[in-house]
Write a protein that holds these residues in place. Structure first.
Motif, PDB file in Angstrom:
ATOM      1  N   GLN A   1     -12.519  -4.944   2.543  1.00 22.10           N
ATOM      2  CA  GLN A   1     -12.027  -3.600   2.207  1.00 22.10           C
ATOM      3  C   GLN A   1     -13.168  -2.589   2.173  1.00 22.10           C
ATOM      4  O   GLN A   1     -12.964  -1.413   2.402  1.00 22.10           O
TER       5      GLN A   1
ATOM      6  N   ARG B   1     -12.953   9.236  -4.603  1.00 23.61           N
ATOM      7  CA  ARG B   1     -13.546   8.642  -3.406  1.00 23.61           C
ATOM      8  C   ARG B   1     -15.069   8.504  -3.524  1.00 23.61           C
ATOM      9  O   ARG B   1     -15.689   7.795  -2.742  1.00 23.61           O
TER      10      ARG B   1
ATOM     11  N   TYR C   1      -5.179   6.577  -5.841  1.00 22.30           N
ATOM     12  CA  TYR C   1      -3.856   6.394  -5.232  1.00 22.30           C
ATOM     13  C   TYR C   1      -3.598   4.949  -4.832  1.00 22.30           C
ATOM     14  O   TYR C   1      -2.492   4.595  -4.450  1.00 22.30           O
TER      15      TYR C   1
ATOM     16  N   ILE D   1      -4.861  10.964   4.098  1.00 18.56           N
ATOM     17  CA  ILE D   1      -3.626  11.052   3.304  1.00 18.56           C
ATOM     18  C   ILE D   1      -3.292  12.533   3.124  1.00 18.56           C
ATOM     19  O   ILE D   1      -4.166  13.314   2.725  1.00 18.56           O
TER      20      ILE D   1
ATOM     21  N   PHE E   1      -1.245   9.379   6.813  1.00 12.72           N
ATOM     22  CA  PHE E   1      -0.216   8.910   5.887  1.00 12.72           C
ATOM     23  C   PHE E   1       0.212  10.011   4.936  1.00 12.72           C
ATOM     24  O   PHE E   1      -0.602  10.849   4.546  1.00 12.72           O
ATOM     25  N   ILE E   2       1.476   9.952   4.550  1.00 11.29           N
ATOM     26  CA  ILE E   2       1.953  10.792   3.451  1.00 11.29           C
ATOM     27  C   ILE E   2       1.676  10.027   2.165  1.00 11.29           C
ATOM     28  O   ILE E   2       1.910   8.807   2.107  1.00 11.29           O
ATOM     29  N   TYR E   3       1.155  10.716   1.151  1.00  7.46           N
ATOM     30  CA  TYR E   3       0.866  10.059  -0.124  1.00  7.46           C
ATOM     31  C   TYR E   3       2.117   9.361  -0.660  1.00  7.46           C
ATOM     32  O   TYR E   3       3.204   9.930  -0.699  1.00  7.46           O
ATOM     33  N   SER E   4       1.930   8.119  -1.076  1.00  8.17           N
ATOM     34  CA  SER E   4       3.040   7.342  -1.627  1.00  8.17           C
ATOM     35  C   SER E   4       2.642   6.870  -3.029  1.00  8.17           C
ATOM     36  O   SER E   4       1.625   6.183  -3.188  1.00  8.17           O
TER      37      SER E   4
ATOM     38  N   PRO F   1     -12.798   5.938   6.911  1.00  6.80           N
ATOM     39  CA  PRO F   1     -11.721   6.726   6.287  1.00  6.80           C
ATOM     40  C   PRO F   1     -12.256   7.872   5.439  1.00  6.80           C
ATOM     41  O   PRO F   1     -13.112   7.663   4.581  1.00  6.80           O
TER      42      PRO F   1
ATOM     43  N   GLN G   1      -9.919  10.423   4.157  1.00  7.88           N
ATOM     44  CA  GLN G   1      -8.777  10.675   3.249  1.00  7.88           C
ATOM     45  C   GLN G   1      -8.462  12.153   3.050  1.00  7.88           C
ATOM     46  O   GLN G   1      -7.309  12.542   3.079  1.00  7.88           O
TER      47      GLN G   1
ATOM     48  N   VAL H   1       0.806  -1.221   0.000  1.00  6.92           N
ATOM     49  CA  VAL H   1       0.000   0.000   0.000  1.00  6.92           C
ATOM     50  C   VAL H   1       0.844   1.279   0.000  1.00  6.92           C
ATOM     51  O   VAL H   1       0.446   2.279  -0.564  1.00  6.92           O
ATOM     52  N   ARG H   2       2.031   1.227   0.611  1.00  9.04           N
ATOM     53  CA  ARG H   2       2.949   2.368   0.569  1.00  9.04           C
ATOM     54  C   ARG H   2       4.362   1.864   0.321  1.00  9.04           C
ATOM     55  O   ARG H   2       4.700   0.725   0.662  1.00  9.04           O
TER      56      ARG H   2
ATOM     57  N   THR I   1     -13.260  -2.565   6.754  1.00 14.49           N
ATOM     58  CA  THR I   1     -13.400  -1.132   6.799  1.00 14.49           C
ATOM     59  C   THR I   1     -14.675  -0.691   6.092  1.00 14.49           C
ATOM     60  O   THR I   1     -15.078  -1.308   5.112  1.00 14.49           O
TER      61      THR I   1
ATOM     62  N   ASP J   1      -8.905   7.410   8.325  1.00 12.02           N
ATOM     63  CA  ASP J   1      -7.598   7.423   7.645  1.00 12.02           C
ATOM     64  C   ASP J   1      -7.510   8.720   6.847  1.00 12.02           C
ATOM     65  O   ASP J   1      -8.502   9.127   6.219  1.00 12.02           O
TER      66      ASP J   1
ATOM     67  N   ARG K   1       2.123   4.734  -6.166  1.00 15.04           N
ATOM     68  CA  ARG K   1       2.151   3.290  -6.392  1.00 15.04           C
ATOM     69  C   ARG K   1       2.100   3.007  -7.884  1.00 15.04           C
ATOM     70  O   ARG K   1       1.140   3.406  -8.561  1.00 15.04           O
TER      71      ARG K   1
HETATM   72  N1  SAH Z   1     -10.413  -0.026   2.116  1.00 16.56           N
HETATM   73  C1  SAH Z   1     -10.049   0.950   3.050  1.00 16.56           C
HETATM   74  C2  SAH Z   1      -8.585   1.293   3.099  1.00 16.56           C
HETATM   75  C3  SAH Z   1      -7.536   0.284   2.879  1.00 16.56           C
HETATM   76  S1  SAH Z   1      -5.889   0.862   2.696  1.00 16.56           S
HETATM   77  C4  SAH Z   1     -10.853   2.211   2.716  1.00 16.56           C
HETATM   78  O1  SAH Z   1     -11.011   2.587   1.606  1.00 16.56           O
HETATM   79  O2  SAH Z   1     -11.284   2.857   3.616  1.00 16.56           O
HETATM   80  C5  SAH Z   1      -5.633   1.698   4.249  1.00 16.56           C
HETATM   81  C6  SAH Z   1      -5.300   3.143   4.124  1.00 16.56           C
HETATM   82  O3  SAH Z   1      -4.032   3.316   3.519  1.00 16.56           O
HETATM   83  C7  SAH Z   1      -6.235   3.969   3.253  1.00 16.56           C
HETATM   84  O4  SAH Z   1      -7.398   4.327   3.906  1.00 16.56           O
HETATM   85  C8  SAH Z   1      -5.380   5.161   2.908  1.00 16.56           C
HETATM   86  O5  SAH Z   1      -5.520   6.186   3.861  1.00 16.56           O
HETATM   87  C9  SAH Z   1      -3.971   4.603   2.958  1.00 16.56           C
HETATM   88  N2  SAH Z   1      -3.380   4.515   1.616  1.00 16.56           N
HETATM   89  C10 SAH Z   1      -3.770   3.731   0.599  1.00 16.56           C
HETATM   90  N3  SAH Z   1      -2.990   3.947  -0.488  1.00 16.56           N
HETATM   91  C11 SAH Z   1      -2.101   4.898  -0.147  1.00 16.56           C
HETATM   92  C12 SAH Z   1      -1.042   5.567  -0.833  1.00 16.56           C
HETATM   93  N4  SAH Z   1      -0.769   5.303  -2.110  1.00 16.56           N
HETATM   94  N5  SAH Z   1      -0.326   6.482  -0.152  1.00 16.56           N
HETATM   95  C13 SAH Z   1      -0.596   6.765   1.146  1.00 16.56           C
HETATM   96  N6  SAH Z   1      -1.573   6.174   1.833  1.00 16.56           N
HETATM   97  C14 SAH Z   1      -2.335   5.254   1.201  1.00 16.56           C
END
Ligand code: SAH
Ligand code: SF4
Ligand code: F3S
Length: 487
Positions: free
Chosen positions: A243, A318, A205, A346, A375-378, A304, A306, A91-92, A277, A344, A380
């Motif tokens: 999820q 979203r 993301y 980002i 979280f800091i955006y990562s 979450p 975001q 995920v990151r 979640t 959660d 992917r």
């Molecule tokens: N299914 C859940 C989340 C699963 S991933 C939902 O949608 O609510 C868990 C968390 O990781 C996410 O809610 C998001 O905040 C974070 N996340 C996912 N991808 C990310 C990315 N590319 N960079 C940073 N954070 C990320």
């Protein structure tokens, strides 16, 4: 400007993906398809290192169950293991870097003991780039298998021990839902139960839809049967996993998540039901009412958000706005007054301006979450957001993260401080992992409580008076039986 146009087009296209794709689904009994390789692990030890979400933790319980059926026993020390498995998260980026670092450090161990089998599975294994990198740079890994190939673990180990090459077994698409998988649950009080696999949401993301495939629900009767079995074994708390649990049942067209909660609520001996979640999308009024009405469903929702800014939410695909989210929170709180809400967030998503970030901070102040994972955006590889060009600098990302954490910590502390002297219902989990002299349990709202008491209370619901609230946990003292009731 051209980047922005590109962004709009992309989010438009992604928006279409909100229509759930119905998949052909069938349930297959693990016992009918498992290749019996015999007890080839007899006298041998395994060590699994798990990264990522609760779904991955639960997959590890399943694989541990299979390994023990093969005769393997667990060890915490990887030096004495005959099979080392990395159950990974994609995920990151930092989670991935850690795994490669650890696999690199295992090379000398593998050189000393060529019989050692090294495996990599989980979400990273689904990525083509990872498969290629392992084959090229980490050839001492013996077996790589994907999230849809979990049930093949015994035959893959069997193959790997007879092969000089790295075995790679990764299906791109999910097959059937496999039932009756063995599971090794250690704690005995709380248990995870899968209700749904995969994700159809395609947030721009996120890699999960690519690593876990489309949404597939387990049949309600299979979930209920598993929970009944767990109740019979003495488990008290069940966490239903998916999820997007709100979408449970869409592919089955017969019932929905609220119906499942109501069915699990009927199972005697289970004291608490949790779920995670919930995407804010598809959080229906029926679901809110069901959570409010089912006495075993705990008053905690992980929801979450975001971001608190509509432009960013749209670019993230979203599927809701800030106003929709706030309205949903209002409806949830009206129906479930004592609910605790976590989220959660980002920060530093491509193109996020200071003003847009301030919208997130302001939303956090307005909602007053009990807690937040931040979280800091990562970026992917393969996800649409990597095409967004206006990156936020690392310094700015870190600064926003810290400011967000500061605000959230203050709010968490304020909310917990209000609990001082309150008497709360705690399900005792056992000794605290960090301090074996005290017991640890959780409130219905999922807050950790530490207090003194005897170990035999594990698995029981007790009343605890909160004496010392902190940001992340509550310290308290046991209230003698029934003393919590009004006289
Ligand atoms: N299914 C859940 C989340 C699963 S991933 C939902 O949608 O609510 C868990 C968390 O990781 C996410 O809610 C998001 O905040 C974070 N996340 C996912 N991808 C990310 C990315 N590319 N960079 C940073 N954070 C990320
Ligand atoms: Fe699915 Fe959650 Fe990832 Fe969005 S953030 S794609 S809902 S797993
Ligand atoms: Fe990570 Fe896969 Fe879970 S990417 S968060 S382990 S679904």
């Amino acid at each position: 400007m051209s980047d922005l146009l590109q962004l709009e087009d992309l989010t438009q296209a992604q928006g279409d993906m909100h229509r759930p794709t119905l998949v052909e689904r069938e349930s297959i009994d693990y016992k009918a398809i498992a290749k019996n390789v015999g007890r080839i692990g007899e006298g041998k030890k395994y060590h699994i290192k798990t990264y990522g979400c609760q779904m991955n933790e639960h997959d590890t319980e399943i694989m541990a169950g299979m390994l023990e059926e093969m005769g393997y026993t667990a060890t915490n020390d990887h030096h004495e293991a005959d099979f080392i498995l990395f159950n990974t998260c994609a995920v990151r980026e930092n989670a991935e870097d850690k795994v490669f670092g650890e696999i690199g450090r295992l090379k000398p161990l593998k050189n000393r003991n060529p019989q050692l089998i090294l495996g990599l599975c989980g979400c990273m294994a689904q990525e083509k780039v990872v498969q290629e990198l392992v084959a090229k740079t980490y050839p001492w890994v013996d077996v790589v298998f994907g999230t849809h190939n979990l049930h093949q673990l015994p035959e893959l180990i069997d193959k790997a021990r007879n092969s000089q090459e790295t075995i790679i077994e990764v299906w791109d698409k999910a097959g059937a839902v496999i039932e009756n998988l063995p599971k090794l649950r250690k704690e005995g009080i709380r248990a995870w139960v899968n209700i749904q696999y995969g994700c159809n949401k395609f947030c721009t993301y996120c890699i999960v839809p690519y690593t876990r495939g489309r949404e597939r629900s387990r049949l309600l009767e299979d979930v209920v049967a598993e929970v009944k079995e767990l109740a019979g074994l003495g488990f008290k708390e069940i966490t239903l996993l998916g999820q997007n649990v709100n979408d449970y049942g869409i592919d089955l067209k017969a019932y929905d998540f609220a119906d499942l909660l109501a069915a699990v609520n009927e199972i005697e001996e289970i004291e608490r039901i949790r779920f995670t979640t919930s995407n804010p999308w598809n959080f229906t009024d029926k679901l809110i009412q069901t959570i409010a009405n089912c006495e075993k469903v705990a008053e905690h929702i992980h929801l979450p958000v975001q971001s608190g800014n509509n432009t960013i939410l749209r670019r993230m695909n979203r599927g809701y706005t800030r106003e929709f989210y706030l309205d949903l929170v209002g409806r949830i709180r009206a129906a479930i007054p004592d609910v605790s809400l976590t989220t959660d967030i980002i920060v530093g998503f491509p193109g996020e301006t200071e003003e847009q970030f301030l919208d997130t901070l302001q939303l956090v102040e307005e909602v007053r979450f009990d807690g937040a994972y931040t979280f800091i955006y990562s970026p992917r590889a393969g996800t649409p957001a990597t095409r967004f060009k206006e990156l936020v600098s690392e310094t700015e990302q870190k600064d926003r993260l810290q400011r967000l954490i500061d605000v959230q910590n203050r709010i968490s502390r304020e909310i917990n401080d209000e609990m001082k002297n309150q008497i709360v219902e705690v399900l005792v989990e056992g000794e605290s992992k960090t301090n074996p002299d005290v017991l640890q349990g959780r409130t219905r709202t999922n807050k950790i409580v530490l207090f003194s008491g005897t170990r035999d209370l594990a698995g029981q619901i007790v009343q605890v008076r909160i004496t010392e609230p902190q940001t992340w946990l509550l310290k308290g003292e046991l209230v003698p039986q029934r003393a919590g009731l009004a006289v």
